[in-house]
Write a protein that holds these residues in place. Sequence first.
Motif, PDB file in Angstrom:
ATOM      1  N   ALA A   1       0.971  -1.411   0.049  1.00  0.00           N
ATOM      2  CA  ALA A   1      -0.328  -0.126   0.026  1.00  0.00           C
ATOM      3  C   ALA A   1       0.868   1.209  -0.290  1.00  0.00           C
ATOM      4  O   ALA A   1       2.016   1.596  -0.593  1.00  0.00           O
ATOM      5  N   ASP A   2       0.629   1.846   1.283  1.00  0.00           N
ATOM      6  CA  ASP A   2       1.911   3.472   0.757  1.00  0.00           C
ATOM      7  C   ASP A   2       2.615   2.918   1.532  1.00  0.00           C
ATOM      8  O   ASP A   2       3.138   4.339   2.150  1.00  0.00           O
ATOM      9  N   VAL A   3       3.164   2.512   2.699  1.00  0.00           N
ATOM     10  CA  VAL A   3       4.637   1.577   2.894  1.00  0.00           C
ATOM     11  C   VAL A   3       5.221   1.079   2.156  1.00  0.00           C
ATOM     12  O   VAL A   3       4.821  -0.232   1.740  1.00  0.00           O
ATOM     13  N   LEU A   4       7.194   1.308   2.172  1.00  0.00           N
ATOM     14  CA  LEU A   4       7.741   0.956   1.763  1.00  0.00           C
ATOM     15  C   LEU A   4       8.606  -0.104   3.111  1.00  0.00           C
ATOM     16  O   LEU A   4       8.507   0.575   4.407  1.00  0.00           O
ATOM     17  N   TYR A   5       8.972  -1.230   3.083  1.00  0.00           N
ATOM     18  CA  TYR A   5       9.978  -1.938   4.468  1.00  0.00           C
ATOM     19  C   TYR A   5      10.920  -2.254   3.747  1.00  0.00           C
ATOM     20  O   TYR A   5      11.195  -2.687   2.566  1.00  0.00           O
ATOM     21  N   MET A   6      12.248  -1.543   4.612  1.00  0.00           N
ATOM     22  CA  MET A   6      13.503  -1.544   3.826  1.00  0.00           C
ATOM     23  C   MET A   6      14.740  -2.530   4.761  1.00  0.00           C
ATOM     24  O   MET A   6      14.304  -1.510   5.781  1.00  0.00           O
ATOM     25  N   VAL A   7      15.021  -3.010   4.025  1.00  0.00           N
ATOM     26  CA  VAL A   7      16.643  -3.687   4.828  1.00  0.00           C
ATOM     27  C   VAL A   7      17.564  -2.977   3.588  1.00  0.00           C
ATOM     28  O   VAL A   7      17.780  -3.176   3.410  1.00  0.00           O
ATOM     29  N   ASP A   8      19.264  -3.022   5.044  1.00  0.00           N
ATOM     30  CA  ASP A   8      20.349  -3.342   4.282  1.00  0.00           C
ATOM     31  C   ASP A   8      21.409  -4.082   5.020  1.00  0.00           C
ATOM     32  O   ASP A   8      22.486  -4.542   4.306  1.00  0.00           O
ATOM     33  N   GLY A   9      20.560  -5.036   6.182  1.00  0.00           N
ATOM     34  CA  GLY A   9      22.159  -5.875   6.867  1.00  0.00           C
ATOM     35  C   GLY A   9      22.791  -5.475   7.501  1.00  0.00           C
ATOM     36  O   GLY A   9      23.279  -6.328   7.740  1.00  0.00           O
ATOM     37  N   ILE A  10      22.576  -4.850   7.804  1.00  0.00           N
ATOM     38  CA  ILE A  10      24.015  -3.464   8.824  1.00  0.00           C
ATOM     39  C   ILE A  10      22.054  -3.128  10.429  1.00  0.00           C
ATOM     40  O   ILE A  10      23.023  -2.946  10.877  1.00  0.00           O
ATOM     41  N   GLN A  11      20.668  -1.857   9.876  1.00  0.00           N
ATOM     42  CA  GLN A  11      20.504  -1.423  10.767  1.00  0.00           C
ATOM     43  C   GLN A  11      19.029  -2.141  10.619  1.00  0.00           C
ATOM     44  O   GLN A  11      19.172  -2.985   9.632  1.00  0.00           O
ATOM     45  N   PRO A  12      18.624  -1.850  11.897  1.00  0.00           N
ATOM     46  CA  PRO A  12      17.248  -2.385  11.393  1.00  0.00           C
ATOM     47  C   PRO A  12      16.413  -2.002  10.433  1.00  0.00           C
ATOM     48  O   PRO A  12      16.567  -1.206  10.081  1.00  0.00           O
ATOM     49  N   MET A  13      15.231  -3.048  10.506  1.00  0.00           N
ATOM     50  CA  MET A  13      14.006  -2.771   9.610  1.00  0.00           C
ATOM     51  C   MET A  13      13.587  -1.379   9.552  1.00  0.00           C
ATOM     52  O   MET A  13      13.336  -1.043  10.381  1.00  0.00           O
ATOM     53  N   GLN A  14      13.940  -1.123   8.547  1.00  0.00           N
ATOM     54  CA  GLN A  14      12.977   0.743   7.859  1.00  0.00           C
ATOM     55  C   GLN A  14      11.791   0.829   7.895  1.00  0.00           C
ATOM     56  O   GLN A  14      10.828  -0.522   6.737  1.00  0.00           O
ATOM     57  N   ARG A  15      10.895   1.314   8.328  1.00  0.00           N
ATOM     58  CA  ARG A  15       9.275   1.408   7.676  1.00  0.00           C
ATOM     59  C   ARG A  15       8.915   3.086   6.714  1.00  0.00           C
ATOM     60  O   ARG A  15       9.245   3.500   7.444  1.00  0.00           O
ATOM     61  N   LEU A  16       8.889   3.175   5.568  1.00  0.00           N
ATOM     62  CA  LEU A  16       8.943   4.351   5.250  1.00  0.00           C
ATOM     63  C   LEU A  16       7.925   4.456   4.373  1.00  0.00           C
ATOM     64  O   LEU A  16       6.787   4.184   4.182  1.00  0.00           O
ATOM     65  N   ALA A  17       6.661   5.960   5.268  1.00  0.00           N
ATOM     66  CA  ALA A  17       5.523   5.880   5.149  1.00  0.00           C
ATOM     67  C   ALA A  17       5.207   6.837   4.121  1.00  0.00           C
ATOM     68  O   ALA A  17       5.746   8.284   4.889  1.00  0.00           O
ATOM     69  N   ARG A  18       4.542   7.027   3.727  1.00  0.00           N
ATOM     70  CA  ARG A  18       4.143   7.790   2.851  1.00  0.00           C
ATOM     71  C   ARG A  18       2.574   8.859   3.083  1.00  0.00           C
ATOM     72  O   ARG A  18       1.770   8.011   2.825  1.00  0.00           O
ATOM     73  N   LEU A  19       2.577  10.494   3.414  1.00  0.00           N
ATOM     74  CA  LEU A  19       1.702  10.401   4.205  1.00  0.00           C
ATOM     75  C   LEU A  19       0.433  11.443   3.042  1.00  0.00           C
ATOM     76  O   LEU A  19      -0.263  12.103   3.079  1.00  0.00           O
ATOM     77  N   ALA A  20       2.004  11.935   2.114  1.00  0.00           N
ATOM     78  CA  ALA A  20       1.183  13.323   0.902  1.00  0.00           C
ATOM     79  C   ALA A  20       2.855  13.084   0.309  1.00  0.00           C
ATOM     80  O   ALA A  20       3.889  12.829   0.194  1.00  0.00           O
ATOM     81  N   LEU A  21       2.627  13.867  -0.747  1.00  0.00           N
ATOM     82  CA  LEU A  21       3.723  13.582  -1.362  1.00  0.00           C
ATOM     83  C   LEU A  21       5.085  14.231  -1.019  1.00  0.00           C
ATOM     84  O   LEU A  21       6.316  14.019  -1.559  1.00  0.00           O
ATOM     85  N   ASN A  22       4.940  15.743  -0.346  1.00  0.00           N
ATOM     86  CA  ASN A  22       5.758  16.083  -0.002  1.00  0.00           C
ATOM     87  C   ASN A  22       6.086  15.755   1.743  1.00  0.00           C
ATOM     88  O   ASN A  22       6.097  16.902   2.394  1.00  0.00           O
TER      89      ASN A  22
END
Length: 739
Positions: free
Chosen positions: A123-144
Motif C-alpha cells: 500500500a503506501d508503506v515501504l519496508y526496507m532492509v540493508d543488512g546493517i541496521q534495523p528494518m525501516q518503515r517508510l510511509a507516505r502521508l502526502a507527496l511532500n
Amino acid sequence: MTRTSPPQVAFSSGELDPLLHRRFDYQRFQTGLAKCQGFLPLAQGGVTRAPGTIWRGRTRNDARCVLVPFTFAANDSCILEFTPLRMRVWRYGALVMSGGSPYELVTPYDETSLSTLAWVQSADVLYMVDGIQPMQRLARLALNNWTIGNHALNSGPFRTQNLNKGLTLQAAAPTGTSVALTASSAFFTANHVGMLIKLEPTDQSTIELWAPDKADMVVGDLRRYGGNIYRLASGNDSGLTAPIHDEGIVRTETDTSWEFVSDSVGVVRVLSVSSPTSALVNVIKTVPRACVDSPTYRWSEGAWSRVYGYPAAIEIYEQRLAGAATPSEPRTVWFSAVGDFSDFDPGTEDDDAFAYTVAGGTSVNRIINLARGAAGLHILALGEEYSTRAETRSSVIGPKNAVFGLDSAVGSSPAKPIAPGGDPMFISRDRKRLLEIVYALDQDRPVARVLSRTAQHIGAAGFEQIVWQAAPEPTAWLRLSTGDLVAMVYDRDEEVLGWAPIPVAGGYVDAMGVYPAAGGGSDILMLAIVREIDGVTVRSIEELAVSYGVLTGAQEIYEACHLYAAAVFASMTPAATFAVPHLAGITVFAWTEQGEFGPIEVPAGGSITLPVAVTNAIIGLFDDSHYIETLDVQAAAGDGNTMGRRKRLHSGMGVGLHRTAQGFVEVVERDFAQPERISARQTLVPRQVASVLTEAYTGVATATAPTGHAKELAVRIRPQGGAPLTVTAIVPIVQEAGS
C-alpha cells in the motif's frame, strides 16, 4: 554461379553471441543480427531505433543514488531518489517541491547502506532492509510528507531458547517502562540496547491453579488457568466458570470477574546497559510473576539486533512479511503472522508467525534475495535457489504446511530480482548470466533456465541491475558493471527473446528504476546517468522517451526523441531560440517539425538559435555509435553450403522501412585475416536531406550497394541524427563466385 535474394524479414533475436555467427542451423540465426547497438528488436519482427532520453534534472549534489519505484495507484506513481542520508521524490518527470525547494527526507542510509538496500511495498508503506541496521518503515502521508523509522517489532522474531541453566535472568517488576533486568553472570553488552528478550518461567508453582467454587478469596488474588495468569477483579470466590480470555476484565459469574494479567511469556526491550549483569528494560508484554519472583533460564534473545545483525533480504508473500539473511543466521527466513507485519512471535496455528532455516545441499551459504513468484516464494542464495509454498494450493503457507524445495544450483548475485510474469528472473552469482525460474512439467518442479545464452558476450562485463518495463514493449533493462545499458526484449508467449546494447551518448548508467506513466498506458524507465558536461562530472536524472508510438502512427515524427539528455519544447508560438543550460559547452542536435539542425555547439550561456522558428523542438546529444549489422549474407549454391567461398552483392538490395525519415546503408566485406572493407554510405530515403526531414516513409527502399568479392558480406544500417528509423526487412541480391 547462382544469384539469389535471401530475405531476412525478422530481427527479433537482436544481437547474437559471436559463437553463434556460423550456426546456420540455429532457429535464432534466421532472426538474429551480428550487431544491434542502439536499436530494439520488436516482437513483430522488425528492429527500431531505441528511444533517447529526456533530461529531468540532477541527483542531489550529483551523488550516487538508488532509484526506488513507489506506485500507489494507476495515476499515482513516483520514483524515490535515495542518496546518502537523504531521499527526494520524482513524480512524472519533476521533483516534488516543498516551500519552493525540492522536498527532502532525512534517512539512515549512507553510501554503504545504499549499496545493499532492499525493499518491498505494501500500500503506501515501504519496508526496507540493508543488512546493517534495523528494518525501516517508510510511509507516505502526502507527496511532500513522508516518515521513516524503525519498523516496530514487539513480538519477535526470537532466537532459540537459552539452554544454559546456569545463566538466568530476573525482572524486577512485571510491568513498567524502566524495569531492572538482572543476569546471574556476565551477559549484557552495549549492543543489547534495543534488543527484544523473551522471558518464560521455569516454575509457576508459586501461583495457585484456578479451581471451581473456591471460597474465601479476596480481590487481587492470582490464579493460573490454561497457561494464563488472572487476577480476581471482583467477588470473593473463584466461581464455577474458568477464565479463558487473553485481555481485559471479563465477568465469569454474577459476582465474579477476572482480569487477564499475562500468559506464560513476557517480552521486554533493552533500554540501557549499566553492567554485564544489569540492564534497564521497557516491558512490552507483561512479564510472568514467576520471572519476577525468581530467576529463569528460559529466555530467548531477539534474532534481529546489533548483537546478531539485521536481515538483508525482504519480501511480502501471502500476506506475510518475510525477512532473511542476518549475519548470524544467514540461511534463515522469518515469516510474520498473516496480515500483521509486526508480529513475528512463532506459533503453531495456520496464521501464526514461523521461521525456517534452509539446509545447504553442498555448502552452507547465505541467502541473497527473496522473490515472490506465481508458484511460491523463491529463496535465492549464494550457491543455489529454493522455493517454498503451502502443501496445497488452496491453503496459505504456514508453520505446519510449508514445503521447501531445491530449484537449481546456480547461485544469485545481490541484484534485486524481478518477476514480471510470476516467474523470477535473477542475475547469476558470476554476474554474467540472466536466468528465469520456470516450472518444468517433465520434472514436476521449478528449474532455472538461462535467458542470456544467445548473447552471452553482452554479459561478459557483468550484470549489476535489472528492472522490468512492461509497456509499451515487454523489456528487461540491465545495467552492466561498466555502466552500459542493455535491453532484453522478452515475450515468452510469442517466443521473442532479443538482446541489444544501448549506448547513451558518452555517459554511463549509475542507477535505474521503472514506474507507470500517468494514466498507466506505459512504463517509464528512469536513469541516473553520469556525464562529462563541459569538463564537469554530473549525474543526470533522465527518462527513456516513449517513442514506440512512431511505429503505430500515434505520434508525429517530430515528437520522436532519439537524442539523449534531451530538452523538449512545444509551444503554439514559433520560436528560434531555446535554452539548454544543462548542455552548455557541448555539441547538440535539434529535431523539429522543420527537420533536423546540427551539429550545434551550445555556448556557455546555454542558449542556441536555430535558422528557422519552430513550434516543436527536441534538443540533445546524438550517439553516432548506434547501428545494426546483419550476419553473413547466405548465398545459395547448387552443391550445398557456400561458407568459405567468395561471393558478391549486386545492386538492387531491398530494405523494408516503417515510418522512417532517414538512415544510411553500408556493406561490409570481410576476408579471413584481412582488414574489413566498408562501402560508401547511401541514404535510404534519397529525396530527403538533413534540413528537410519532415516526412516518414513506409515501404521498400532500394539500395544500390554493389560490392567486390569477399568470403563474408554483411549489411550495416545507421541512423541519421534524431531521425526515426525502423527496418522491417533486408533482401540483398547475392551471387556465389566460387573459392
